[in-house]
Design a protein around this motif. Structure first.
Motif, short mmCIF file in Angstrom:
data_model
loop_
_atom_site.label_atom_id
_atom_site.label_comp_id
_atom_site.label_asym_id
_atom_site.label_seq_id
_atom_site.Cartn_x
_atom_site.Cartn_y
_atom_site.Cartn_z
N THR A 3 0.86 -1.18 0.00
CA THR A 3 0.00 0.00 0.00
C THR A 3 0.89 1.23 0.00
O THR A 3 1.64 1.47 0.94
N LYS A 20 0.37 7.70 -3.73
CA LYS A 20 0.49 8.08 -5.13
C LYS A 20 1.46 9.24 -5.33
O LYS A 20 2.09 9.37 -6.39
N TYR A 50 -3.10 3.70 -2.60
CA TYR A 50 -3.54 2.61 -3.46
C TYR A 50 -2.59 1.42 -3.30
O TYR A 50 -1.50 1.54 -2.74
#
Length: 279
Positions: free
Chosen positions: A197, A200, A221
């Protein structure tokens, strides 16, 4: 399809290495003068043969193993003796994990990128669009778990095209038909692929309650990585800070409570970028 990313990458690995990879992928049209950054954007002196580009994309689809494109396998005489043996030459260009990661990225091209118009309904596909200056050439290259196809379009006199979409339409029509009736299956993920995880904005491990609270929306994300390449550093691009709305500086003990405001801010961004209002 952001050219800056491609140029920064070729600059980091060096054009000479990119040139060697292109040769390993079966591109025979290369000149020494192509050992420059523009090779990352397809800026080749002599261009590329379409069937060779198809062979290069088939290498990615084939887990990183290159097979020489062939129009025939052998020629026999009337007695069955082999006159010419054209058995494809094979060598490994990429690790299977690298090939799968590239495939994963190009699957996104088909669902949320420049290849949406080429996406088919009966099989997972991965692909990449391409155009040259002033739309003089239009390309779409990609593959399913069964077939690789590359479509080029352009004029003999190199005139600009009014539209580049038709190569995607042709690719879709062909791939939809040749994959009909085949068993549905996805690209096989090799061993050595992990997930993490990440944020970004920084590409580093996301921090709960911070990276997901970016004022522009959740920046967290899940990404795929080859084993050994998973980020180990924590995001340093986001920070939770309490500012004084009167001075717009970090609040201290002298700031009244009513002027204190706690938000998520950006560190290390550019004032002239989309990060500007959130620095």
């Amino acid at each position: 399809s952001q050219n800056v990313c491609a140029v920064k990458t070729i600059d980091e690995v060096t054009p000479a290495l990119g040139y060697q990879y292109a040769k390993n992928f079966g591109i025979t049209t290369l000149e020494d003068s192509d050992k420059v950054e523009s090779i990352a954007l397809g800026g080749l002196t002599n261009g590329v043969y379409n069937y060779q580009l198809c062979g290069a994309f088939a290498t990615i689809a084939n887990g990183g193993v290159y097979n020489t494109p062939t129009l025939y396998t052998k020629i026999l005489d009337h007695d069955g003796n082999v006159l010419i043996d054209n058995t494809p030459q094979t060598h490994t260009v990429l690790k299977d994990t690298t090939a799968w990661l590239i495939t994963s990225a190009m699957k996104d091209v088909m669902t949320q990128g420049t290849g949406v118009a080429a996406n088919i309904s009966n099989m997972p596909v991965a692909g990449k669009s391409g155009t040259t200056t002033k739309n003089r050439d239009s390309l779409f290259a990609g593959f399913s778990p069964y077939y690789t196809c590359v479509v080029w379009g352009g004029y003999d006199d190199n005139s600009p095209l009014k539209s580049t979409r038709y190569t995607k339409n042709v690719w879709k029509a062909v791939m939809q038909r040749v994959n009909e009736g085949l068993e549905y299956r996805d690209f096989e993920k090799p061993e050595g692929i992990e997930t993490a995880t990440v944020c970004k904005k920084s590409g580093k491990l996301a921090v709960a309650g911070i990276c997901d609270c970016d004022p522009r929306g959740n920046q967290v994300y899940t990404e795929y990585f080859a084993s050994g390449t998973v980020p180990t550093e924590i995001c340093d691009h986001h920070v939770r800070a309490t500012i004084c709305t009167a001075s717009m500086k970090i609040a201290n003990e002298f700031c009244p409570e009513e002027t204190k405001q706690t938000n998520i801010y950006i560190i290390g961004g550019s004032a002239n970028s989309g990060d500007g209002p959130y620095l």
